[in-house]
Each structure stands twice: as structure tokens, then as C-alpha cells.
Design an enzyme around this catalytic site. Structure first.
Site, PDB file in Angstrom:
ATOM      1  N   HIS A  79      -7.233   0.577  -6.596  1.00 16.23           N
ATOM      2  CA  HIS A  79      -7.471  -0.280  -5.418  1.00 16.23           C
ATOM      3  C   HIS A  79      -8.127  -1.560  -5.950  1.00 16.23           C
ATOM      4  CE1 HIS A  79      -7.825  -1.508  -1.426  1.00 16.23           C
ATOM      5  NE2 HIS A  79      -8.671  -0.621  -0.925  1.00 16.23           N
ATOM      6  N   ASP A 126     -17.237   7.096  -1.860  1.00 19.47           N
ATOM      7  CA  ASP A 126     -15.970   6.935  -1.134  1.00 19.47           C
ATOM      8  C   ASP A 126     -15.642   8.301  -0.542  1.00 19.47           C
ATOM      9  OD1 ASP A 126     -13.464   6.130  -0.222  1.00 19.47           O
ATOM     10  OD2 ASP A 126     -12.503   6.221  -2.189  1.00 19.47           O
ATOM     11  N   ARG A 176     -13.955  -8.693   1.280  1.00 17.00           N
ATOM     12  CA  ARG A 176     -12.514  -8.433   1.100  1.00 17.00           C
ATOM     13  C   ARG A 176     -11.722  -9.652   1.578  1.00 17.00           C
ATOM     14  NH1 ARG A 176     -10.423  -3.319   0.987  1.00 17.00           N
ATOM     15  NH2 ARG A 176      -8.505  -4.461   0.491  1.00 17.00           N
ATOM     16  N   ARG A 219       0.880  -1.178   0.000  1.00 17.29           N
ATOM     17  CA  ARG A 219       0.000   0.000   0.000  1.00 17.29           C
ATOM     18  C   ARG A 219       0.909   1.217   0.000  1.00 17.29           C
ATOM     19  NH1 ARG A 219      -5.437   1.358   3.374  1.00 17.29           N
ATOM     20  NH2 ARG A 219      -6.152  -0.170   1.864  1.00 17.29           N
ATOM     21  N   GLN A 241     -10.156  -4.148  -3.820  1.00 20.14           N
ATOM     22  CA  GLN A 241     -11.457  -3.586  -3.439  1.00 20.14           C
ATOM     23  C   GLN A 241     -12.473  -3.795  -4.564  1.00 20.14           C
ATOM     24  OE1 GLN A 241     -12.301  -1.801  -0.388  1.00 20.14           O
ATOM     25  NE2 GLN A 241     -14.280  -2.317  -1.252  1.00 20.14           N
ATOM     26  N   CYS A 244     -16.495   1.703  -0.027  1.00 24.57           N
ATOM     27  CA  CYS A 244     -15.338   0.846   0.285  1.00 24.57           C
ATOM     28  C   CYS A 244     -14.942   0.943   1.754  1.00 24.57           C
ATOM     29  CB  CYS A 244     -14.168   1.217  -0.606  1.00 24.57           C
ATOM     30  SG  CYS A 244     -13.658   2.924  -0.414  1.00 24.57           S
TER      31      CYS A 244
HETATM   32  N1   CP Z   1     -11.418  -0.257   2.033  1.00 30.81           N
HETATM   33  C1   CP Z   1     -10.175  -0.333   2.518  1.00 30.81           C
HETATM   34  O1   CP Z   1      -9.203  -0.620   1.814  1.00 30.81           O
HETATM   35  O2   CP Z   1     -10.086  -0.113   3.860  1.00 30.81           O
HETATM   36  P1   CP Z   1      -8.733   0.108   4.662  1.00 30.81           P
HETATM   37  O3   CP Z   1      -8.149   1.403   4.206  1.00 30.81           O
HETATM   38  O4   CP Z   1      -9.154   0.145   6.102  1.00 30.81           O
HETATM   39  O5   CP Z   1      -7.800  -1.023   4.375  1.00 30.81           O
HETATM   40  N1  NVA Z   2      -9.857   6.591  -1.768  1.00 34.80           N
HETATM   41  C1  NVA Z   2      -9.534   6.156  -0.448  1.00 34.80           C
HETATM   42  C2  NVA Z   2      -9.791   4.686  -0.303  1.00 34.80           C
HETATM   43  C3  NVA Z   2      -9.567   4.140   1.063  1.00 34.80           C
HETATM   44  C4  NVA Z   2      -9.775   2.669   1.123  1.00 34.80           C
HETATM   45  C5  NVA Z   2      -8.086   6.485  -0.134  1.00 34.80           C
HETATM   46  O1  NVA Z   2      -7.231   6.286  -0.994  1.00 34.80           O
HETATM   47  O2  NVA Z   2      -7.818   6.945   0.970  1.00 34.80           O
END
Ligand code: CP
Ligand code: NVA
Length: 477
Positions: free
Chosen positions: A302, A397, A465, A275, A305, A437
Site C-alpha cells: 500500500h 492495522d 493521503r 486497488r 499509504q 492507516c
Molecule cells: N487507508 C486506506 O487505504 O483506507 P481505504 O481502504 O478506506 O481507502
Molecule cells: N491491510 C488492510 C489495509 C486497508 C487500508 C487491507 O488490506 O484491508
């Protein structure tokens, strides 16, 4: 009269163009054509490979290795056929004469590319040796094609077939072994269906030990609840272990070079879930890593997701073709993965965002190409109430993604009016499914009344997930 392409043949040509665009290549080369041929489901090309005891991913690996990585930056709007790709297409027409068919199917295109390669037409070095090592050579393919059931010459302009919830054959174990998963576009349609099938089995309690003795490293430069926990639980359920490295330990490219981290980690662990911020970081890591890399969120995509989202939609609706998915909010990473997947699921996609918050232009052109390819609608609107009209799925989101915290106040002002609330819900279909999400900022992009309503599927999404990632890990390890 010129011999025509089958629908699968036309689709493969368009996929080849998308493959070239994704790499920023001006010309569609035979390698892109080869990749384009691997996108279908039950096509003549795949049946030909099957006859030769080969799987699509083996050929994909060869083509990708000679083309090099996708470019995270520059892309081109459209790509034209290179002279050698043109020759391959001409040759495909001639191959139909040999097989006695009166249309060009994906099997003929595959044969023509192999013919070109055996005749020495090879724009990038190395492909010939790689295919030879698999035993994928013209002479063998020309014999094998005789036993291949031909593609139907469906010449009408009917929309391309899309993925359905129809059951697929039980996927082979480790059917994505060693593969990176950096974008939803890295998986072919049949691979996604196989993954959904495996997900269903895991959700029903199947417990194979694909991870026994294996370790997954989580390299997270941003916080996470769902992704971190579900990756960990999934790996444990597969009998494996997880090593977590958080923002303080990681410092990719700061404490040491990204490629050096990849070279070290991949000597110790069997897969790495990352990440991070720029997509170029995960691609640089994946290029240097001998262990497969899973995108657990970048600023660009993502993809885990989006797979869980579509799995959730399929559970709730059994079918995704013809549905209208409306994403209300920022043209961000989550929206990007969904808009790339939606056409392939037969879903019409609308993004309702304030002006200035449109998606990345490269993703936008890829999503538009895919929508054309699959005959779905793709729209961007700046009016959420109009966009939500007749929606089957309303998705939202956060307005401020991780890394954009300094813009939070401005974004709150710019996104006012883009809230998923009762008023917006009234515009959608009566049985609309609301997705998010998470994490949710209740009272900003979504109200409690909607998030906690019977229309909400957000906690099923969160649960899925776990199951989708267990399937993904089992397939990759
Ligand atoms: N939706 C999602 O990826 O959640 P987190 O940021 O908590 O991993
Ligand atoms: N768009 C958001 C998604 C979190 C799961 C971010 O990148 O923070």
C-alpha cells in the site's frame, strides 16, 4: 593497494543487488548496476547526468525497459556479479586513473558501464540504442566528468546517509511523468524528498493545474473510503476528472483479460489507480498499459499509504533518522510498504506479530538488505510488550485484511494480545506517535482510549493521503 569505493559507490553496488533480487535475477548485470547508481541523492553519477542535461528517470526507464518487469513471485536471496558487471567494476577502477582520483565513486561506475556498452558488452539487447538516443554515450560522459564535483571519499563504515526533512530544491514540474508507482521501492530517495516538498506546497494551498483536461481512472476491486475520496478530490483540485469503476464493473481477468483492459483504458485516460488482490494483476496491467499506473493497494503493498505515513511522521518529528517504528499486527500489505521505506528514512523497524503472520519472505529479505544498507535495525518479535519498548512510533492495522474475511474468527483469536492499548502505550516513549492507516476496528487492534488520545496522529495521516496523492498525481501526469 586496491582502490576503494566511496560510501555512495558501495551503496550503489548494494542497490544493484536489491534491484536484481527484486526481479528474481541470479546475477547482477550492468543494467542493475545502472539502476543502483540512480538511487542516491546528489551523487557523482547524478551530477554527471545533470552535466549532460539528463535526469535519473530517463536512464532508469532505459534500464527497466531492457530488464523487463519485476517479478511478483520468485526472488533470490542474494545475487552475484555477472562477468560483464565484474568487468564494469574493474573498468571503474581504471577510470579513476584517467580522472586522477584515488577512489571509485558512482561517477566512475557510470562511466565504466558506458565504456563497456560502447565496447559491445551488453547482455540484453536494446540498452545501447536507448542510451544512444538520450545522448548518453561514453565519449560525451568522459568529457562531462571533468566538470563534475567528485564524491567525497568517505571510506569509513559510518551508516549511509538517510533522508531528512532538509529542504530540497523545488522539484521540476512533472518530475515523475509517465512513471508507474507500484511499490515504495519504485521511487529513489531524492524523488521521495521532492514529493514531500511538493506535498508541503499543496498542503499550504498551492493550486497548479497539472491535471487540466486529464482523466484518472480508479479501478477498484475492493472497497475504499480514504483512497477513493482522496484520489478523486486530489484530481479535481488539479483541474482534472475521475472515472470510478467499482468491484461490480471491474472483474479484471474475469470479464476480460487484464492486458486487454489496460490497452483499452490507457487509450482513453491519462493515469490509472488500481486497488486489487494479487500484485501480479497490477503488474500485468502496468506492463500492457501506456498510461502510468498507481498502486492504490494490493495484497502485497500500500505504497501511497506509506508515503502519507512518513510525511505525517516528518510533520510531527521533523526528523526520522534514529526513530524506532514498531508495527503491531499482521505482516500485511501496509507493514510491507513501511518496512521497505523505513530503512531509507533511517528508521529502525520492528514488527510484533503472532507466529505464522510474518511478512512475505521476499519482502522480508529485501527489507533486511535495505536495513543493512542504511545501517538501521530490523526485527521481528512475537512479544508486543517487548517490541514496544522505547518506541517512537506505534503503528497498527486491521488483523483481517480485505480478502481474508473467511479467516476473521481465527485471526481474532490469534491476534489477542496484539492490541495497541494503554498497557502497550506505557512501554513506548513518553511522546510516542500512534498511527493507523484506517479503517480501524476499535476494540480489536486498537482501543478507543489510544485512538482518541493526544498521542494519536491517525486523522492527520488520513488528511495527508489527500496532499501526498495530489503531489504524486501532479508529478506523474
Ligand atoms: N487507508 C486506506 O487505504 O483506507 P481505504 O481502504 O478506506 O481507502
Ligand atoms: N491491510 C488492510 C489495509 C486497508 C487500508 C487491507 O488490506 O484491508
Amino acid at each position: 593497494m586496491a582502490i576503494q569505493f566511496t560510501r555512495n559507490g558501495r551503496k550503489a553496488m548494494l542497490w544493484a543487488q536489491v534491484e536484481a533480487m527484486r526481479r528474481g535475477d541470479l546475477y547482477v548485470e550492468p543494467e542493475h548496476l545502472l539502476l543502483g547508481l540512480l538511487h542516491g541523492e546528489d551523487t557523482g553519477a547524478l551530477r554527471l547526468l545533470d552535466k549532460m542535461n539528463l535526469a535519473g528517470y530517463q536512464v532508469r526507464d532505459c534500464a527497466q525497459a531492457t530488464l523487463g518487469p519485476e517479478s511478483a513471485g520468485t526472488r533470490v536471496e542474494t545475487s552475484q556479479l555477472s562477468p560483464s558487471a565484474k568487468k564494469a567494476v574493474e573498468q571503474a577502477r581504471r577510470e579513476t586513473e584517467a580522472t586522477g582520483d584515488d577512489y571509485v565513486g558512482t561517477e566512475h561506475l557510470m562511466l565504466a558501464i558506458l565504456r563497456g556498452i560502447s565496447d559491445g558488452i551488453e547482455p540484453r539487447p536494446g540498452l545501447r540504442e536507448k542510451l544512444n538516443a538520450l545522448g548518453l554515450v561514453y565519449e560525451r560522459a568522459a568529457i562531462a566528468i571533468q566538470g563534475v564535483t567528485p564524491e567525497l571519499p568517505s571510506l569509513s563504515d559510518e551508516p549511509s546517509p538517510v533522508m531528512t526533512a532538509a529542504p530540497v530544491l523545488r522539484p521540476r514540474p512533472s518530475f515523475l511523468k509517465g512513471r508507474d508507482f507500484l511499490s515504495v521501492s519504485d521511487l529513489a530517495n531524492d524523488e521521495i524528498r521532492a514529493l514531500f516538498e511538493l506535498t508541503r506546497e499543496f498542503k499550504m494551498g498551492r493550486t497548479p493545474d497539472a491535471g487540466r483536461g486529464k482523466t484518472l481512472a480508479l479501478l477498484f476491486e475492493k472497497p475504499s473510503l480514504r483512497t477513493r475520496v482522496t484520489m478523486t478530490v486530489a484530481m479535481n483540485r488539479l483541474g482534472g476528472n475521475v472515472v470510478y469503476l467499482g468491484p461490480e464493473e471491474v472483474g479484471m481477468g474475469k470479464r476480460e483479460a487484464v492486458a486487454d483492459m489496460a490497452r483499452c483504458l490507457s487509450r482513453w485516460v491519462d493515469a490509472v489507480a488500481i486497488r486489487t488482490f494479487a500484485d501480479s494483476i497490477i503488474r500485468e496491467f502496468a506492463d500492457a498499459s501506456s498510461a502510468p499506473v498507481i498502486n492504490s493497494l494490493t495484497d502485497r503493498e500500500h505504497p501511497c499509504q506509506a508515503l502519507a505515513d512518513y510525511y505525517t511522521i516528518l510533520e510531527s518529528r521533523s526528523e526520522t533518522a534514529g526513530m524506532k517504528l514498531v508495527f503491531v499486527g499482521d505482516g500485511n500489505n501496509v507493514a510491507h510498504s513501511l518496512m521497505l521505506l523505513a530503512p531509507r528514512m533511517g528508521t529502525h523497524f520492528t514488527l510484533a506479530c503472532p507466529k505464522g503472520y510474518e511478512p512475505d519472505p521476499n519482502i522480508l529479505s529485501e527489507a533486511r538488505e535495505l536495513a543493512k544498507l542504511y545501517g538501521t535495525n530490523f526485527d521481528i518479535s512475537h512479544d508486543p510488550l517487548v517490541a514496544a519498548d522505547d518506541a517512537d512510533i506505534l503503528y497498527t492495522d486491521t488483523w483481517t485484511s480485505m480478502g481474508q474475511e473467511a479467516e476473521a474468527a481465527k485471526r481474532r483469536a490469534d491476534f489477542a494480545g496484539f492490541q495497541v492499548n494503554d498497557e502497550l502505550l506505557r512501554e513506548a516513549k513518553e511522546d510516542v506517535l500512534v498511527l493507523h492507516c484506517l479503517p480501524a476496528h476499535r476494540g480489536e487492534e486498537i482501543t478507543d482510549s489510544v485512538a482518541d488520545s493526544p498521542y494519536s496522529g491517525i486523522f492527520d495521516q488520513a488528511e495527508n493521503r489527500l496532499h501526498i496523492q495530489q503531489a504524486l498525481l501532479a508529478a506523474i501526469l
